[in-house]
Design a protein around this motif. Sequence first.
Motif, PDB file in Angstrom:
ATOM      1  N   THR A 167     -28.194  45.167 -17.420  1.00  0.00           N
ATOM      2  CA  THR A 167     -28.075  44.342 -16.212  1.00  0.00           C
ATOM      3  C   THR A 167     -26.758  43.621 -16.031  1.00  0.00           C
ATOM      4  O   THR A 167     -26.413  43.301 -14.901  1.00  0.00           O
ATOM      5  N   ASN A 168     -26.020  43.342 -17.052  1.00  0.00           N
ATOM      6  CA  ASN A 168     -24.793  42.563 -16.888  1.00  0.00           C
ATOM      7  C   ASN A 168     -23.651  43.445 -16.389  1.00  0.00           C
ATOM      8  O   ASN A 168     -22.750  43.810 -17.106  1.00  0.00           O
ATOM      9  N   MET A 169     -23.722  43.752 -15.105  1.00  0.00           N
ATOM     10  CA  MET A 169     -22.703  44.608 -14.496  1.00  0.00           C
ATOM     11  C   MET A 169     -22.377  44.111 -13.109  1.00  0.00           C
ATOM     12  O   MET A 169     -23.125  43.381 -12.505  1.00  0.00           O
ATOM     13  N   HIS A 170     -21.266  44.539 -12.624  1.00  0.00           N
ATOM     14  CA  HIS A 170     -20.867  44.224 -11.257  1.00  0.00           C
ATOM     15  C   HIS A 170     -21.499  45.250 -10.329  1.00  0.00           C
ATOM     16  O   HIS A 170     -21.567  46.426 -10.654  1.00  0.00           O
ATOM     17  N   TYR A 171     -21.926  44.790  -9.178  1.00  0.00           N
ATOM     18  CA  TYR A 171     -22.544  45.693  -8.206  1.00  0.00           C
ATOM     19  C   TYR A 171     -21.502  46.032  -7.151  1.00  0.00           C
ATOM     20  O   TYR A 171     -21.193  45.224  -6.295  1.00  0.00           O
ATOM     21  N   LYS A 172     -20.926  47.202  -7.263  1.00  0.00           N
ATOM     22  CA  LYS A 172     -19.868  47.579  -6.334  1.00  0.00           C
ATOM     23  C   LYS A 172     -20.140  48.954  -5.758  1.00  0.00           C
ATOM     24  O   LYS A 172     -20.501  49.869  -6.466  1.00  0.00           O
ATOM     25  N   LEU A 173     -19.922  49.072  -4.430  1.00  0.00           N
ATOM     26  CA  LEU A 173     -19.941  50.389  -3.775  1.00  0.00           C
ATOM     27  C   LEU A 173     -18.673  50.569  -2.954  1.00  0.00           C
ATOM     28  O   LEU A 173     -18.673  51.244  -1.934  1.00  0.00           O
ATOM     29  N   THR A 174     -17.567  49.904  -3.407  1.00  0.00           N
ATOM     30  CA  THR A 174     -16.311  50.001  -2.673  1.00  0.00           C
ATOM     31  C   THR A 174     -15.841  51.439  -2.556  1.00  0.00           C
ATOM     32  O   THR A 174     -15.325  51.845  -1.526  1.00  0.00           O
ATOM     33  N   SER A 175     -16.038  52.233  -3.606  1.00  0.00           N
ATOM     34  CA  SER A 175     -15.584  53.619  -3.570  1.00  0.00           C
ATOM     35  C   SER A 175     -16.292  54.400  -2.473  1.00  0.00           C
ATOM     36  O   SER A 175     -15.678  55.220  -1.790  1.00  0.00           O
ATOM     37  N   LEU A 176     -17.579  54.149  -2.249  1.00  0.00           N
ATOM     38  CA  LEU A 176     -18.299  54.855  -1.186  1.00  0.00           C
ATOM     39  C   LEU A 176     -17.789  54.439   0.187  1.00  0.00           C
ATOM     40  O   LEU A 176     -17.692  55.272   1.089  1.00  0.00           O
ATOM     41  N   SER A 177     -17.451  53.170   0.365  1.00  0.00           N
ATOM     42  CA  SER A 177     -16.866  52.729   1.632  1.00  0.00           C
ATOM     43  C   SER A 177     -15.537  53.428   1.867  1.00  0.00           C
ATOM     44  O   SER A 177     -15.250  53.878   2.977  1.00  0.00           O
ATOM     45  N   LYS A 178     -14.719  53.535   0.830  1.00  0.00           N
ATOM     46  CA  LYS A 178     -13.422  54.210   0.963  1.00  0.00           C
ATOM     47  C   LYS A 178     -13.598  55.687   1.307  1.00  0.00           C
ATOM     48  O   LYS A 178     -12.935  56.210   2.206  1.00  0.00           O
ATOM     49  N   LEU A 179     -14.492  56.364   0.585  1.00  0.00           N
ATOM     50  CA  LEU A 179     -14.702  57.791   0.837  1.00  0.00           C
ATOM     51  C   LEU A 179     -15.336  58.022   2.204  1.00  0.00           C
ATOM     52  O   LEU A 179     -14.942  58.932   2.941  1.00  0.00           O
ATOM     53  N   GLY A 180     -16.311  57.215   2.559  1.00  0.00           N
ATOM     54  CA  GLY A 180     -16.956  57.345   3.866  1.00  0.00           C
ATOM     55  C   GLY A 180     -15.990  57.105   5.009  1.00  0.00           C
ATOM     56  O   GLY A 180     -16.105  57.722   6.080  1.00  0.00           O
TER      57      GLY A 180
ATOM     58  N   ASN B   1     -16.152  65.288  18.277  1.00  0.00           N
ATOM     59  CA  ASN B   1     -15.091  66.253  18.586  1.00  0.00           C
ATOM     60  C   ASN B   1     -14.113  66.449  17.434  1.00  0.00           C
ATOM     61  O   ASN B   1     -13.182  67.226  17.536  1.00  0.00           O
ATOM     62  N   GLU B   2     -14.316  65.748  16.325  1.00  0.00           N
ATOM     63  CA  GLU B   2     -13.447  65.927  15.164  1.00  0.00           C
ATOM     64  C   GLU B   2     -14.108  66.878  14.170  1.00  0.00           C
ATOM     65  O   GLU B   2     -15.328  67.011  14.146  1.00  0.00           O
ATOM     66  N   PRO B   3     -13.310  67.555  13.337  1.00  0.00           N
ATOM     67  CA  PRO B   3     -13.890  68.521  12.395  1.00  0.00           C
ATOM     68  C   PRO B   3     -14.754  67.858  11.323  1.00  0.00           C
ATOM     69  O   PRO B   3     -14.512  66.714  10.940  1.00  0.00           O
ATOM     70  N   PHE B   4     -15.752  68.592  10.847  1.00  0.00           N
ATOM     71  CA  PHE B   4     -16.598  68.153   9.752  1.00  0.00           C
ATOM     72  C   PHE B   4     -15.981  68.720   8.468  1.00  0.00           C
ATOM     73  O   PHE B   4     -15.999  69.934   8.254  1.00  0.00           O
ATOM     74  N   LEU B   5     -15.419  67.854   7.647  1.00  0.00           N
ATOM     75  CA  LEU B   5     -14.706  68.276   6.442  1.00  0.00           C
ATOM     76  C   LEU B   5     -15.656  68.906   5.436  1.00  0.00           C
ATOM     77  O   LEU B   5     -16.769  68.426   5.240  1.00  0.00           O
ATOM     78  N   ASP B   6     -15.212  69.986   4.765  1.00  0.00           N
ATOM     79  CA  ASP B   6     -16.039  70.590   3.719  1.00  0.00           C
ATOM     80  C   ASP B   6     -15.663  70.055   2.338  1.00  0.00           C
ATOM     81  O   ASP B   6     -16.356  70.301   1.369  1.00  0.00           O
ATOM     82  N   HIS B   7     -14.572  69.290   2.263  1.00  0.00           N
ATOM     83  CA  HIS B   7     -14.186  68.615   1.029  1.00  0.00           C
ATOM     84  C   HIS B   7     -13.243  67.465   1.383  1.00  0.00           C
ATOM     85  O   HIS B   7     -12.695  67.424   2.479  1.00  0.00           O
ATOM     86  N   ILE B   8     -13.087  66.559   0.443  1.00  0.00           N
ATOM     87  CA  ILE B   8     -12.110  65.485   0.587  1.00  0.00           C
ATOM     88  C   ILE B   8     -11.315  65.402  -0.708  1.00  0.00           C
ATOM     89  O   ILE B   8     -11.794  65.785  -1.769  1.00  0.00           O
ATOM     90  N   ASP B   9     -10.104  64.932  -0.589  1.00  0.00           N
ATOM     91  CA  ASP B   9      -9.250  64.693  -1.752  1.00  0.00           C
ATOM     92  C   ASP B   9      -9.004  63.197  -1.853  1.00  0.00           C
ATOM     93  O   ASP B   9      -8.760  62.534  -0.851  1.00  0.00           O
ATOM     94  N   PHE B  10      -9.096  62.660  -3.068  1.00  0.00           N
ATOM     95  CA  PHE B  10      -8.733  61.275  -3.284  1.00  0.00           C
ATOM     96  C   PHE B  10      -7.942  61.196  -4.577  1.00  0.00           C
ATOM     97  O   PHE B  10      -7.911  62.135  -5.367  1.00  0.00           O
ATOM     98  N   ILE B  11      -7.274  60.082  -4.772  1.00  0.00           N
ATOM     99  CA  ILE B  11      -6.439  59.920  -5.949  1.00  0.00           C
ATOM    100  C   ILE B  11      -7.039  58.821  -6.824  1.00  0.00           C
ATOM    101  O   ILE B  11      -7.490  57.799  -6.319  1.00  0.00           O
ATOM    102  N   ASN B  12      -7.082  59.059  -8.131  1.00  0.00           N
ATOM    103  CA  ASN B  12      -7.692  58.086  -9.039  1.00  0.00           C
ATOM    104  C   ASN B  12      -6.628  57.157  -9.633  1.00  0.00           C
ATOM    105  O   ASN B  12      -5.453  57.215  -9.252  1.00  0.00           O
TER     106      ASN B  12
END
Length: 171
Positions: free
Chosen positions: A94-107, A138-149
């Motif tokens: 339980t002693n963890m941070h609750y973060k979903l920032t990465s999902l907001s960035k990817l979304g 009217n924008e394309p539906f991406l089949d993949h995304i690239d991100f940098i770690n």
Amino acid sequence: MEVTNHNPSTYASLIDPKEGTNLKFIPMKEVNGRKGAKIKKADVDYWENAILCGVMGSNPPFVVIDGFVHCIWKSMEIDKVIMVRKGVFLVRFTNMHYKLTSLSKLGSMFGMPIKTNRVTKEKIALQYARMLIEMKINEPFLDHIDFINDWDVVVRQDVKYEWQPIKCAHY
């Protein structure tokens, strides 16, 4: 005279507001000459306080493993025990941070991220994350995304859509 409401509901309005975690739009940055997301270790630190346990040579029932884990780590607060697959269990403390920032960035690479589903919020499924994203038709539906770690390595992630609208080229 009968009055009817002709305002169509959006898919987002039909979802239980208590389900999932709300996401937010995060503007993209330039990644290798293209707009993309920069995902930092701090964005996904959820797994810092989780371990995978393997049971060799047998497949005990989940209740046995759950009881065993709580017994051997009784001095630690265990948030959840999840069966990943036969003989493999994830133990999350339980002693963890609750973060979903990465999902907001990817979304945000697709449009306006709205929320996750309950399974993604509670991190029950380890194979994928499910998000509700408002996208321009009217924008394309991406089949993949690239991100940098954090180590400046470009990571390619395949994308699957639960549903896509049918586009008519005539109208």
